[in-house]
Enzyme design. Structure first.
Site, PDB file in Angstrom:
ATOM      1  N   SER A  46      43.087 -30.304  12.413  1.00 54.68           N
ATOM      2  CA  SER A  46      42.023 -31.279  12.194  1.00 54.68           C
ATOM      3  C   SER A  46      42.377 -32.255  11.066  1.00 54.68           C
ATOM      4  O   SER A  46      43.426 -32.870  11.120  1.00 54.68           O
ATOM      5  CB  SER A  46      40.716 -30.529  11.940  1.00 54.68           C
ATOM      6  OG  SER A  46      39.660 -31.342  12.296  1.00 54.68           O
ATOM      7  N   HIS A  89      37.202 -26.525  18.916  1.00 53.68           N
ATOM      8  CA  HIS A  89      37.913 -27.090  17.767  1.00 53.68           C
ATOM      9  C   HIS A  89      38.210 -25.963  16.777  1.00 53.68           C
ATOM     10  O   HIS A  89      37.312 -25.537  16.030  1.00 53.68           O
ATOM     11  CB  HIS A  89      36.986 -28.139  17.140  1.00 53.68           C
ATOM     12  CG  HIS A  89      37.572 -28.872  15.977  1.00 53.68           C
ATOM     13  ND1 HIS A  89      38.529 -29.835  16.119  1.00 53.68           N
ATOM     14  CD2 HIS A  89      37.311 -28.788  14.649  1.00 53.68           C
ATOM     15  CE1 HIS A  89      38.834 -30.320  14.927  1.00 53.68           C
ATOM     16  NE2 HIS A  89      38.114 -29.701  14.016  1.00 53.68           N
TER      17      HIS A  89
HETATM   18  C1  GTR Z   1      35.376 -33.859  11.383  1.00 49.09           C
HETATM   19  C2  GTR Z   1      36.112 -35.164  11.371  1.00 49.09           C
HETATM   20  C3  GTR Z   1      37.393 -34.998  12.132  1.00 49.09           C
HETATM   21  C4  GTR Z   1      38.138 -33.783  11.687  1.00 49.09           C
HETATM   22  C5  GTR Z   1      37.243 -32.600  11.392  1.00 49.09           C
HETATM   23  C6  GTR Z   1      37.885 -31.444  10.638  1.00 49.09           C
HETATM   24  O1  GTR Z   1      34.135 -33.922  10.860  1.00 49.09           O
HETATM   25  O2  GTR Z   1      35.292 -36.116  11.961  1.00 49.09           O
HETATM   26  O3  GTR Z   1      38.178 -36.168  12.032  1.00 49.09           O
HETATM   27  O4  GTR Z   1      38.950 -34.094  10.630  1.00 49.09           O
HETATM   28  O5  GTR Z   1      36.152 -32.962  10.667  1.00 49.09           O
HETATM   29  O6  GTR Z   1      38.728 -31.642   9.768  1.00 49.09           O
HETATM   30  O7  GTR Z   1      37.490 -30.313  10.931  1.00 49.09           O
END
Ligand code: GTR
Length: 398
Positions: free
Chosen positions: A235, A377
């Site tokens: 991420s 995610h």
């Molecule tokens: C989210 C962000 C993403 C990603 C994510 C993370 O809120 O919008 O770009 O970086 O966090 O790092 O888990």
């Protein structure tokens, strides 16, 4: 602006990705040497100026303090070290705590995986005797031990012959708008320059700098194969992993997991997270100049396949997850495929003209790989299986 995110492929926009080899003032780069000497620098400087800023410089002093070492960790599979990296510059000091595992059983030098973690080293493993974060660095609630253990799979990695090293992102740059004042940037700037407004000093570059410090530490042990150190990140730390690999040529390759917007996903596609959202919600990650491109993505002189191409000729693996639409899996795939044009200058075919693959069926091409894991995610044991397969295929080490 501030619209709902788009999740319909038909509305993602069909903007062409900007050329990789064509120079702005005209002329095509046609050889690996020209890429390295001309185009690579040009593209890196765009990312510095318009997205991530420069990495902090080397400090005057770096000292490694072995705080604790334990053999027989992870049920006997690992030698575990907890090392504090002390940095000194112009009388100022800053430290970063590393957690480092080496396989107990190994013949000869071992490959290594380096990556930052989100919630502290102690949150990456349930081992009850891991040191807790230093109170000077622990701001806000301290995560539970082992809370994110599934994201690391240390035992499986060391059993497969890898050394693994990590440190918390917060040690480099606390992840908030006013985090700059307590970040590693304070070694090089006066307090008055460390305000939320000074956006040239970004979190993503501070985190990437953390990767380079962990590489320094790895290289202090001759048991590590210095030609086989792979950066991994999830991420926001996946964006970081790619930017670290673009800057630190000692890294053998990069793995970006669900890195999304300003990671592997093209800004020009309107799908999931956009520049408008990310620059509004996380301004401290990026330079201020990026804000102006929200809604004007087609005017950026690069897109994220240029970032992947900065990893050449070293292998790069782009990983998505089926339910992580925010990160735009198809866009991440398109970047990985497009970057192949530069890999071909180096005699690798990338992922050729492969199509977007079904879930859990990796396209492990030649130096470029892509897969889309079933699920959310996150980083899971299934991700690490794919990662290890990719590394084995693409390194001298088997
Ligand atoms: C989210 C962000 C993403 C990603 C994510 C993370 O809120 O919008 O770009 O970086 O966090 O790092 O888990």
């Amino acid at each position: 602006m501030n619209q709902d995110p788009n999740y319909e492929e038909a509305k993602a926009g069909n903007l062409p990705l900007p050329p990789l080899l064509e120079r702005p003032q005209g002329g095509l780069v046609t050889t690996a040497t020209e890429w390295n000497n001309i185009r690579r620098r040009e593209i890196r400087s765009y990312f510095v100026r318009l997205m991530y800023g420069e990495l902090p410089p080397r400090p005057e002093t770096i000292r490694f303090e072995l705080r604790r070492e334990r053999s027989g960790a992870l049920d006997g599979a690992a030698l575990r070290r907890e090392v504090r990296i002390h940095l000194g510059n112009r009388g100022r000091e800053h430290f970063i705590d590393a957690l480092w595992y080496l396989p107990t059983r190994n013949a000869g030098k071992v490959p290594a995986i380096v990556g930052l973690n989100f919630k502290g080293n102690h949150a990456c493993s349930h081992e009850p005797d891991l040191l807790l974060p230093d109170p000077a660095h622990a701001r806000g609630p301290v995560a539970a031990r082992g809370e994110q253990e599934h994201r690391w799979c240390f035992k499986s990695l060391v059993e497969n012959g890898f050394s693994v090293i990590t440190a918390a992102r917060e040690d480099l740059f606390p992840d908030r708008a006013d985090g700059r004042a307590e970040s590693v940037w304070r070694l090089f700037h006066h307090e008055a320059e460390l305000t939320p407004a000074n956006r040239d000093l970004t979190a993503i570059s501070a985190w990437s700098y953390g990767i380079t410090l962990l590489v320094d530490l790895l290289l202090s042990d001759p048991a590590i194969d210095g030609t086989n150190i792979w950066v991994h990140g999830h991420s926001r730390l996946g964006k970081t992993a790619l930017w670290a690999a673009a800057n630190d040529l000692r890294l053998a390759g990069a793995i970006s997991n669900d890195s999304g917007c300003c990671g592997a996903a093209p800004s020009r596609r309107n799908f999931g997270e956009t520049l408008e959202t990310i620059t509004r919600v996380f301004p401290w990650w990026f330079t201020e100049r990026l804000d102006a491109y929200a809604g004007r993505e087609a005017e950026l002189p690069f897109d994220q396949h240029h970032l992947l191409a900065l990893v050449t000729p070293r292998p790069v693996l782009v990983a998505s997850a089926t339910e992580d639409l925010w990160a735009d899996p198809r866009g991440e795939f398109l970047s990985a495929r497009a970057a192949g044009e530069v890999y071909r200058l180096f005699g690798s075919n990338g992922i050729g003209d492969a199509e977007f693959p079904p879930p859990d069926q990796p396209v492990f091409g030649d130096a470029v790989g892509y897969y889309r894991r079933t699920g959310k995610h996150d980083v899971t044991p299934a991700d690490w299986e794919f990662v290890m397969r990719f590394i084995r295929r693409n390194s001298m080490w088997k």
